[in-house]
Design an enzyme around this catalytic site. Structure first.
Site, short mmCIF file in Angstrom:
data_model
loop_
_atom_site.label_atom_id
_atom_site.label_comp_id
_atom_site.label_asym_id
_atom_site.label_seq_id
_atom_site.Cartn_x
_atom_site.Cartn_y
_atom_site.Cartn_z
CB SER A 124 -0.91 0.01 1.23
OG SER A 124 -1.58 1.25 1.36
CE1 TYR A 126 -3.99 -2.14 5.10
CE2 TYR A 126 -3.14 0.07 4.68
CZ TYR A 126 -3.68 -1.11 4.22
OH TYR A 126 -3.91 -1.27 2.87
#
Length: 262
Positions: free
Chosen positions: A149, A162
Site C-alpha cells: 500500500s 496497517y
C-alpha cells in the site's frame, strides 16, 4: 515430465497461464481475478469465505476455481498450494492480496489487534511466499506479486498497525527482488492508494483520488503483464506519498498532524 505436458496443454488450449490470488473474496483480489480470467488465465482463488469464492467461480465459469484458505495457517497454505498445482498445474503467477485494516491511535492502541493485523497482512503473505518461492525456484521461472500500500511509504495517523505491516512488505520485497531476479523469478510490488472496496467503505474520512476496484484491477494487470517491479497508483497519490517521504521530519509531521482526529 508433468511440467512439459502442462506447457503443451496451455499452448494448444490458448490458456494464458495459471494464476493464484489470495484475498480474492472481495476488493482488489476479486476484481483482479475477474480481470485475469477475462485475459485468458485460469485463476485459483483463495480466501476464508468459501461462499464468496463460489459466487465468484459461478460468475466466471471454467476460468476461476475455488480453494478456501486462511493464510495465517502455514500448514494449510502449503496443503492448498499443493492442491492447486495438482489440479490446475504449475502456478505461473501468484498474487498475495489477503489483508485487513483497522484504524488505531494512541488512545486505542492494543497489542492484540496490532498482532492480528500483522499476522494476516505480513505473516500470511510470508506463509504463501515460502511455498511458492520454493516451487518457482525449483523450476527457474514464475512471477510473484505482493499487494502492499502507499500507506506503507509513510507513517500516517490512524494506520500504525496497517502501515507497519505494509511497510514491512515493501522492505521484504526490496530485499528479495535482486536474488529472485538472479534466479529467473519476477517480483512485483503493488502499492495502491485508496481503492473502493468493502474495507475502505468503512472509512469515515476523505479518501482522495479514490479508484474503483475494476479500474485498479486493470492497472495492476497491465503492470503485471509488463513485469514491472512497482505498480503504484493513482499517480496523484504516488507523487504525494513519495514527496512526503522525502520531506524533512519537521515538515512531514506538520502535514500528517492535520490528519489527526479532534
Amino acid at each position: 515430465m508433468k511440467l512439459v505436458v502442462e506447457t503443451m496443454r496451455r499452448k494448444t488450449s490458448g490458456t494464458a497461464g495459471i494464476a493464484w490470488i489470495t484475498g480474492a473474496s472481495s476488493g482488489i483480489g476479486r476484481a483482479l481475478a475477474v480481470e485475469l480470467a477475462r485475459e485468458g488465465w485460469e485463476v485459483a482463488v483463495s480466501a476464508r469465505s468459501k461462499e464468496d469464492l463460489l459466487a465468484l467461480e459461478d460468475a466466471v465459469p471454467g476460468q476461476i476455481f475455488t480453494f478456501p484458505l486462511d493464510v495465517t495457517n502455514g500448514a494449510a497454505v502449503a496443503k492448498t498450494f499443493g492442491l492447486i498445482e495438482d489440479r490446475l498445474g504449475p502456478v505461473d503467477l501468484a498474487v498475495f492480496s489477503a489483508g485487513t485494516y483497522a484504524r488505531d491511535g494512541v488512545r486505542d492502541f492494543h497489542a492484540a489487534r496490532f498482532s492480528s493485523i500483522v499476522n494476516l497482512n505480513l505473516l500470511g503473505t510470508v506463509h504463501c511466499l515460502e511455498v511458492v518461492m520454493a516451487q518457482m525456484l525449483a523450476r527457474g521461472s514464475g512471477h510473484i506479486a505482493v499487494v502492499a500500500s502507499t500507506a506503507g511509504l509513510v507513517g500516517l495517523p490512524g494506520a500504525a498497525a496497517y502501515g507497519a505491516s505494509k511497510a514491512a512488505l515493501i522492505a521484504m520485497c526490496e530485499a528479495l527482488y535482486p536474488d529472485l531476479r538472479k534466479q529467473g523469478i519476477d517480483l512485483s510490488l503493488i502499492n495502491p492508494g485508496f481503492v473502493d472496496t468493502p474495507l475502505t467503505k468503512k472509512n469515515d474520512f476523505p479518501m482522495p483520488f479514490l479508484v474503483p476496484a475494476d479500474k485498479a484491477a486493470a492497472i495492476i494487470a497491465r503492470g503485471l503483464k509488463a513485469r514491472r517491479y512497482e505498480i503504484i497508483f493513482p499517480w496523484q497519490m504516488a507523487v504525494a506519498m513519495k514527496a512526503l517521504r522525502l520531506m524533512p521530519a519537521r515538515l512531514r509531521f506538520a502535514i500528517t498532524r492535520r490528519m489527526l482526529r479532534d
